[in-house]
Write a protein that holds these residues in place. Sequence first.
Motif, short mmCIF file in Angstrom:
data_model
loop_
_atom_site.label_atom_id
_atom_site.label_comp_id
_atom_site.label_asym_id
_atom_site.label_seq_id
_atom_site.Cartn_x
_atom_site.Cartn_y
_atom_site.Cartn_z
N ILE C 113 10.00 -4.60 4.40
CA ILE C 113 10.52 -3.75 3.35
C ILE C 113 11.58 -4.47 2.54
CG2 ILE C 113 11.96 -1.72 2.94
CD1 ILE C 113 10.40 -0.39 5.25
N TYR C 131 3.04 -6.84 1.89
CA TYR C 131 2.59 -5.57 1.32
C TYR C 131 1.40 -5.76 0.39
CZ TYR C 131 4.04 -5.77 -3.54
OH TYR C 131 4.12 -6.06 -4.87
N GLU C 152 -3.98 2.75 -11.38
CA GLU C 152 -3.57 3.71 -10.35
C GLU C 152 -3.64 3.12 -8.95
OE1 GLU C 152 -4.74 8.28 -11.38
OE2 GLU C 152 -6.43 6.86 -11.30
N GLN C 154 -2.86 0.26 -7.26
CA GLN C 154 -1.74 -0.33 -6.53
C GLN C 154 -0.70 0.73 -6.14
OE1 GLN C 154 -1.63 -3.60 -5.51
NE2 GLN C 154 0.12 -2.89 -4.31
N PRO C 155 -0.27 1.57 -7.06
CA PRO C 155 0.73 2.58 -6.67
C PRO C 155 0.24 3.51 -5.56
CG PRO C 155 0.62 2.41 -9.04
CD PRO C 155 -0.50 1.56 -8.51
N VAL C 156 -1.01 3.90 -5.61
CA VAL C 156 -1.53 4.78 -4.56
C VAL C 156 -1.51 4.08 -3.21
CG1 VAL C 156 -3.65 5.77 -3.65
CG2 VAL C 156 -2.92 6.31 -5.98
N THR C 158 0.34 1.62 -2.36
CA THR C 158 1.74 1.44 -1.98
C THR C 158 2.30 2.72 -1.34
OG1 THR C 158 2.08 -0.15 -3.77
CG2 THR C 158 4.04 0.89 -2.83
N ALA C 159 1.98 3.84 -1.94
CA ALA C 159 2.46 5.09 -1.38
C ALA C 159 1.93 5.30 0.03
CB ALA C 159 2.06 6.26 -2.28
N PHE C 161 0.92 3.00 2.15
CA PHE C 161 1.56 2.05 3.04
C PHE C 161 2.99 2.49 3.36
CE2 PHE C 161 3.11 -2.57 3.67
CZ PHE C 161 2.87 -2.49 5.03
N GLY C 162 3.71 2.90 2.33
CA GLY C 162 5.09 3.33 2.54
C GLY C 162 5.16 4.52 3.47
N ALA C 163 4.28 5.49 3.25
CA ALA C 163 4.29 6.68 4.10
C ALA C 163 3.99 6.30 5.54
CB ALA C 163 3.26 7.68 3.59
N LEU C 165 4.28 3.31 7.01
CA LEU C 165 5.31 2.42 7.57
C LEU C 165 6.54 3.22 7.96
CD1 LEU C 165 5.26 -0.61 7.98
CD2 LEU C 165 6.42 -0.90 5.81
N ILE C 190 -2.39 12.10 1.34
CA ILE C 190 -2.46 11.39 0.06
C ILE C 190 -3.90 11.24 -0.36
CG2 ILE C 190 -1.98 9.22 -1.13
CD1 ILE C 190 0.45 8.83 0.55
#
Lengths: 204, 204, 204, 204
Positions: C113, C131, C152, C154-156, C158-159, C161-163, C165, C190
């Motif tokens: 992160i 990432y 759309e 990459q952001p999806v 990323t979200a 992965f973030g959620a 992680l 998601i």
Amino acid sequence: MTTSPNSRPRTRATASKKRLFAASMQLLGARGPNAVSVDEIAQIAGVSKGTVYYNFGSKDKMIGQVLEFGADMLVAELVEASTLSEPRDALRTMASIAIDFVEKYPSFAQIWISEQLRPESDWGDQITPVYTRVTSTIIEVIDRIVVLAQEEKQPVATAIFGAALFSARLRAASANPENRETILNSVLFIVGGLIATHEPVTDH
Amino acid sequence: MTTSPNSRPRTRATASKKRLFAASMQLLGARGPNAVSVDEIAQIAGVSKGTVYYNFGSKDKMIGQVLEFGADMLVAELVEASTLSEPRDALRTMASIAIDFVEKYPSFAQIWISEQLRPESDWGDQITPVYTRVTSTIIEVIDRIVVLAQEEKQPVATAIFGAALFSARLRAASANPENRETILNSVLFIVGGLIATHEPVTDH
Amino acid sequence: MTTSPNSRPRTRATASKKRLFAASMQLLGARGPNAVSVDEIAQIAGVSKGTVYYNFGSKDKMIGQVLEFGADMLVAELVEASTLSEPRDALRTMASIAIDFVEKYPSFAQIWISEQLRPESDWGDQITPVYTRVTSTIIEVIDRIVVLAQEEKQPVATAIFGAALFSARLRAASANPENRETILNSVLFIVGGLIATHEPVTDH
Amino acid sequence: MTTSPNSRPRTRATASKKRLFAASMQLLGARGPNAVSVDEIAQIAGVSKGTVYYNFGSKDKMIGQVLEFGADMLVAELVEASTLSEPRDALRTMASIAIDFVEKYPSFAQIWISEQLRPESDWGDQITPVYTRVTSTIIEVIDRIVVLAQEEKQPVATAIFGAALFSARLRAASANPENRETILNSVLFIVGGLIATHEPVTDH
DNA sequence: AATGAATGAGCATTCATTCAT
DNA sequence: GATGAATGAATGCTCATTCAT
């Protein structure tokens, strides 16, 4: 005691100073100068740190005064005991007083021992070193027991003081301290040795 | 371990540790632990500050080792002197050794005197306190002079050690030191007192 | 794994390097780079500190390689899971893998992160950030579920992965971790939201 | 306490503490605790190093207070946004706030993510972890959108927070950041998935 | 008379890194 | 290939002292 009794009442003199004195005696007596900070003394005295400097000027000066105060306490008691009619009782009582004092303020013994070491002066232009005041009291008593050459007096008194101080110090540190009587006897053997080898004082 | 005998020349082995030891003995002996910084020791030893930590781990551990080393030095000499055929000569020689040692490393006396005070342990678990090692040597000699009750021995030896240590300390601090002989005599008056009041040892 | 299978046996390559790798994974994974010293890694690896520098050149370079190794481990597992015939099963399995990985090497999540933060490069010219490698795998799977506009994707991912992680990280830190299924469901909402608002992929 | 309203002007009160706070927010927010020294903070605050210790007691305590302050800032904004009449607008605004915050103080995200890892406690007993305060706010809003089982709430909120935090973090690190709207949409797909699979809240 | 905020020199300790062997 | 002794810059922290109020 420190403030010689004035004729005038002197309403409160310096409450802060008294509190600082009390706190210092307690803390310094227990842990020695290096292990005690100005912060701690002020805190226990319940005053601000600045008050220390207002009243004493520096940590060293304060310690010097406290040390002197402690010395005065001890010496006053010793001097009083030294007037006992029987000189050997006087010495025994004096040694006993030393034991009590060291037990109450263990690190004073240590400070006095190292007090002469300081090359220049740390807490001290220190009027008269403690050991001098003590040994001269001891000498007065010894003079009532045996006749000593002038140059023998100081070393003999020093030996007595050292024996008493060190024995007391060890006793204070010990979990189950040696019998007080046995310690007193051991210290007073020095006097026994003196008597055995010197001419006794003839009462005029 | 460090000094395992190699066949090869071994140019300077652990020179750093030795230099640190020497510098510490000198500095600590003269001024005591609190008054000496790691920086100063390292500088005088001619090594970097990190080397202190590489070799000893901490200032306290180093001081502990140096103190132990100093104690070993003194005790070894005392033990050797204690074997003199004439026990009173032995004691006199031992006191003389103490005077020399204290003159060379004045603050060691001070450290040893305060060594028992430490509540927990500062410079380590300090195998055996110095005073114990010294007094047991003294007791061995005294046992060759007079017959003492078991519980009298330690206090008497303590008094002798205290008298000698304190006298030596004072002599070392004095500008024009007392005559060494006079000091020795004063300390040995304890033995005189002992003899005067106890049964002498009969040679079988 | 790190050393792609050569044709030749490569007898022992570098035993030290392997041990350092193992120790680093363990220590770094548990406590992060700042909380681990080269000394400690070397000690646990059973080699000398110099060996670290001999093999890796610097602490940062070593950490970089270990991080890359860890990333390879995770990504390899994710890629394998991503090939499951049912894309939603694939995503669920991938999230589950992430949970396991973070539980085993908690601080890797934290490192990844913060990995982009570094202005210049600490441990790294780091080939490809973790990432990126993970999200591109996620994107491949998502592309099998719904039709997304290019910007759309990459952001999806990323979200997601973030959620995953963050949820995994929290679960790993928790004394009584949340039910794994509930976490997986939450992350996969998601995808549910995606499906509800996008045209599904038609199989040719 | 420090800011008790005096009648007198109170020229600058605890200016030092404020300056230290400002400097810490800036430095810590940008580079994280390990990468910032007390010297540097003091220097940028324009006070002496001792002032840090006078005002905060230790670096860790200061960091703890700064972290708490930062958390309070973020949470206060989130709570305010959470009261928007339309819950989905509320969530979108909250995510937007998170993006702004992370952009301004990039390393706070990193600290909060790793905050739970600490076995004991580094920067204090840290009243309530940030993520708890944030997720409970998120839960309040979600409760206005769909009916969730009790045990689902925390994981869902955690996933949303993780997605937002990670996306924001990546955006902040990116040279040419993703379109803010696209990120917001991605994070809010979680809510879309929720709605698609859960019963909506009926207005009374 | 007293305070407390502020200071800065000093200190013990850590740690990544170097290098001769 | 590997070692371990040595380094020195950096760091968190303490504490006696000053001074405006």
